[in-house]
Design a protein around this motif. Structure first.
Motif, mmCIF file in Angstrom:
data_model
loop_
_atom_site.group_PDB
_atom_site.id
_atom_site.type_symbol
_atom_site.label_atom_id
_atom_site.label_comp_id
_atom_site.label_asym_id
_atom_site.label_seq_id
_atom_site.Cartn_x
_atom_site.Cartn_y
_atom_site.Cartn_z
ATOM 1 N N HIS A 77 33.295 34.229 9.652
ATOM 2 C CA HIS A 77 33.892 34.816 10.860
ATOM 3 C C HIS A 77 34.238 34.306 12.518
ATOM 4 C CE1 HIS A 77 35.264 37.974 13.961
ATOM 5 N NE2 HIS A 77 36.577 38.101 12.687
ATOM 6 N N ALA A 78 33.127 33.472 12.898
ATOM 7 C CA ALA A 78 32.852 32.930 14.035
ATOM 8 C C ALA A 78 33.633 32.197 13.966
ATOM 9 C CB ALA A 78 31.130 33.317 14.212
ATOM 10 N N GLU A 81 37.382 32.127 14.454
ATOM 11 C CA GLU A 81 38.301 32.191 15.542
ATOM 12 C C GLU A 81 37.930 31.202 16.151
ATOM 13 O OE1 GLU A 81 36.107 35.310 17.555
ATOM 14 O OE2 GLU A 81 36.812 36.185 16.460
ATOM 15 N N LYS A 82 37.067 30.043 16.342
ATOM 16 C CA LYS A 82 37.119 28.712 17.677
ATOM 17 C C LYS A 82 37.943 27.695 16.551
ATOM 18 C CE LYS A 82 33.607 30.853 19.826
ATOM 19 N NZ LYS A 82 34.564 31.386 21.315
ATOM 20 N N LYS A 166 43.504 32.654 11.209
ATOM 21 C CA LYS A 166 43.771 33.288 11.823
ATOM 22 C C LYS A 166 43.967 35.193 12.240
ATOM 23 C CE LYS A 166 42.408 29.995 14.707
ATOM 24 N NZ LYS A 166 41.700 29.849 15.598
ATOM 25 N N ASP A 169 40.488 38.837 8.663
ATOM 26 C CA ASP A 169 38.648 39.325 8.969
ATOM 27 C C ASP A 169 37.909 39.178 8.144
ATOM 28 O OD1 ASP A 169 39.734 39.931 11.317
ATOM 29 O OD2 ASP A 169 40.057 41.929 11.449
ATOM 30 N N LYS A 309 32.760 42.449 15.855
ATOM 31 C CA LYS A 309 31.409 41.779 15.900
ATOM 32 C C LYS A 309 30.874 42.144 15.746
ATOM 33 C CE LYS A 309 33.722 38.235 18.477
ATOM 34 N NZ LYS A 309 34.106 37.311 19.395
#
Length: 317
Positions: A77-78, A81-82, A166, A169, A309
């Motif tokens: 998940h982290a 996002e990047k 993107k 979740d 989060k």
């Protein structure tokens, strides 16, 4: 950028440098621009120091360090996002996955305009009793419940279109069900590709047989959420209404029976509370009301709350 490669890891200090060297070699030889995201999920060895040292010479390396072990789903998940690449590749850090598979996964996803190309470890080099057989049973159940036809849901080697990662979740232990989460979000063009697999050359597995128990429980959760997650009143409200009606009709029947006994048959002294149906009716009405209220609360929660989060990033490079 062509590729973003995500590598979640926990105590894999022995394999990181070899893994990156192979990724770098295969991407350069195929003229693919890329970035690598190493997600350190609370390692207690030298994994993070090695990532920092590799970053000095290789600007395409990025790293996220968690303050403790949160799990693979939170790591993915982290990273999701990047990432910036058009195609996102996920793979494990233990060298059981082959970086040499990356170009074929990339080309297959691009050529077929797929949303996801999932790896299929057709020939596994794991313990037969503790991993292979439970894995076959788990994957069979996942196919039937989810409707997504994959042979190996738990393979860490997968390729995604950027829009997919993107749009979803990943939480809890749902990393093994990312194709199902994607399908529920409308990305249903999913296929699979047989990939190579080898025994782990370094370290020990971080997953025991209990992961299959958690996997089945997560599958039940996913089934429920995918069907009623956005409309909990349809489940709780329907069940509550049915139970309340059964209880209410039973209570009316008890009352009518009492009146018939008293005014027609002149039978006195039979208390309604002595009839077991009285307690059944009362319980059904109470449970029905509670389920109906639960449906209302569920509707309020999904309209006012977004899941936060549940991990803490200690450092990012």
């Amino acid at each position: 950028m062509n590729l973003s490669i995500i590598v979640p890891l926990l105590n894999e200090q022995d394999s990181l440098e070899e893994l990156f060297t192979r990724i770098d070699t295969v991407c350069r030889s195929n003229k693919l621009s890329y970035e690598v995201w190493f997600i350190d999920d609370g390692s207690t060895d030298l994994s993070w120091s090695i990532i920092e040292n590799m970053k000095i010479q290789n600007p395409q390396i990025h790293g996220i360090k968690f303050s403790k072990n949160y799990g693979k789903s939170q790591a993915l998940h982290a990273a999701f996002e990047k990432v910036n690449g058009d195609v996102v590749i996920t793979m494990d850090a233990d060298l059981q996955d082959f970086p040499e598979e990356i170009p074929e996964l990339y080309e297959m996803l691009k050529a077929g305009n797929y949303d996801i190309v999932s790896g299929w470890k057709k020939k596994r080099f794991d313990n037969v009793m503790t991993k292979n057989i439970p894995s076959k049973l788990f994957n069979s159940a996942a196919r039937k419940v989810s409707g997504v036809s994959l042979h190996d849901f738990n393979c860490g080697l997968k390729a995604y279109r950027k829009q997919v990662v993107k749009s979803i979740d990943v939480y809890g232990d749902m990393h093994r069900y990312i194709p199902v989460l994607a399908a529920n979000a409308g990305f249903r063009n999913i296929t699979e590709k047989p990939v190579q697999h080898q025994a782990r050359p370094y370290g020990t597995s971080k997953f025991g047989t209990e992961r299959f128990v958690r996997g089945f429980l997560d599958l039940v959760t996913l089934w429920f959420v995918s069907r009623f997650g956005g409309r909990p009143m349809h489940f709780f409200g329907a069940a509550g209404t049915l139970m309340f009606i059964i209880g209410f009709l039973s209570a009316i029947w008890l009352g009518v029976s009492k009146l018939i006994d008293v005014y027609i048959f002149k039978i006195y002294g039979n208390l309604i509370a002595n009839n077991p149906w009285f307690f059944i009716a009362l319980t059904m009405m109470i449970l029905g009301s509670l389920l109906f209220v639960a449906g209302f609360l569920g509707e309020l929660i999904i309209r006012t709350n977004r899941e936060h989060k549940n991990y803490h990033i200690e450092e990012m490079i």
